[in-house]
Write a protein that holds these residues in place. Structure first.
Motif, PDB file in Angstrom:
ATOM      1  N   GLU A 204       0.846  -1.207   0.000  1.00  0.00           N
ATOM      2  CA  GLU A 204       0.000   0.000   0.000  1.00  0.00           C
ATOM      3  C   GLU A 204       0.878   1.252   0.000  1.00  0.00           C
ATOM      4  O   GLU A 204       0.595   2.209  -0.729  1.00  0.00           O
TER       5      GLU A 204
ATOM      6  N   GLU B 282      -3.393  -1.285  -8.287  1.00  0.00           N
ATOM      7  CA  GLU B 282      -4.196  -1.307  -7.066  1.00  0.00           C
ATOM      8  C   GLU B 282      -4.910  -2.644  -6.899  1.00  0.00           C
ATOM      9  O   GLU B 282      -4.968  -3.185  -5.785  1.00  0.00           O
ATOM     10  N   LEU B 283      -5.430  -3.203  -7.987  1.00  0.00           N
ATOM     11  CA  LEU B 283      -6.091  -4.518  -7.921  1.00  0.00           C
ATOM     12  C   LEU B 283      -5.103  -5.610  -7.524  1.00  0.00           C
ATOM     13  O   LEU B 283      -5.426  -6.484  -6.714  1.00  0.00           O
TER      14      LEU B 283
ATOM     15  N   ARG C  14      -4.367  -5.195  -3.834  1.00  0.00           N
ATOM     16  CA  ARG C  14      -5.517  -5.634  -3.037  1.00  0.00           C
ATOM     17  C   ARG C  14      -5.612  -7.159  -3.006  1.00  0.00           C
ATOM     18  O   ARG C  14      -5.885  -7.758  -1.968  1.00  0.00           O
ATOM     19  N   ARG C  15      -5.375  -7.794  -4.137  1.00  0.00           N
ATOM     20  CA  ARG C  15      -5.435  -9.253  -4.225  1.00  0.00           C
ATOM     21  C   ARG C  15      -4.388  -9.911  -3.322  1.00  0.00           C
ATOM     22  O   ARG C  15      -4.644 -10.955  -2.720  1.00  0.00           O
TER      23      ARG C  15
ATOM     24  N   THR D 120      -5.554 -10.903   0.077  1.00  0.00           N
ATOM     25  CA  THR D 120      -6.665 -11.853   0.196  1.00  0.00           C
ATOM     26  C   THR D 120      -6.138 -13.282   0.288  1.00  0.00           C
ATOM     27  O   THR D 120      -4.983 -13.547  -0.052  1.00  0.00           O
TER      28      THR D 120
END
Length: 170
Positions: free
Chosen positions: A33, A75-76, A79-80, A83
């Motif tokens: 981030e 960003e994707l 973010r992944r 997870t």
């Protein structure tokens, strides 16, 4: 003999160097981030494919890339990684990035930085590792008083990657 592009002043050189060293540290620590904040909103981040061809023929295919990202896709990807479905990076790779041989020139909207990248990557407990090496060309510009990366092109020194995946950032 061709003319050498003008060198930047020592303060600029240190600011560029610090940015790229800090970036490598953020990636090696998995602080994605924070890493994203080093890029402009209109960033282009590409790694075209290198091929083996006879002398006189281009050895880079710009139309096909290992990755071709913009701000949204970066960003994707970040973010992944947070997870449980980021299997290629769970557990996270142990990495160490070396950014060196920086050649910095000023251009119309900032700076171009051409340098070498070596990435050591280890996964699991098997003692195997990957070395990913190449040339990186970054375009940097000042945004609201901060130096940011607006374009990155990574040209790997391999026509065929030995690593099982590229779930990491270069």
């Amino acid at each position: 003999m061709t003319a050498t592009p003008p060198r930047v002043d020592i303060e600029t050189r240190m600011a560029v160097h610090d940015l790229l060293v800090d970036e490598a540290a953020l990636l090696d620590a998995g602080r994605y981030e924070e890493w994203l904040e080093l890029f402009t909103d209109d960033v282009e981040y590409v790694a075209p494919i290198r091929v083996t061809r006879k002398t006189g023929n281009p050895d880079v295919v710009e139309e096909i890339c290992w990755f071709d990202d913009n701000r949204q896709s970066l960003e994707l990807r970040v973010r992944r990684l947070g997870t449980p479905v980021a299997w290629a990076e769970d557990p996270r790779s142990m990495t160490r990035r070396f950014v060196t041989n920086l050649r910095i020139t000023a251009n119309e909207d900032g700076y171009q930085v051409v340098g070498n990248l070596m990435l050591f990557r280890s996964r699991g407990d098997h003692g195997r590792y990957d070395l990913i090496v190449g040339e990186r060309t970054d375009h940097l510009r000042w945004v609201a008083g901060e130096l940011k990366i607006s374009r990155r092109r990574v040209l790997l020194d391999q026509a065929s990657l030995g690593t099982k995946n590229l779930g990491i950032f270069l």
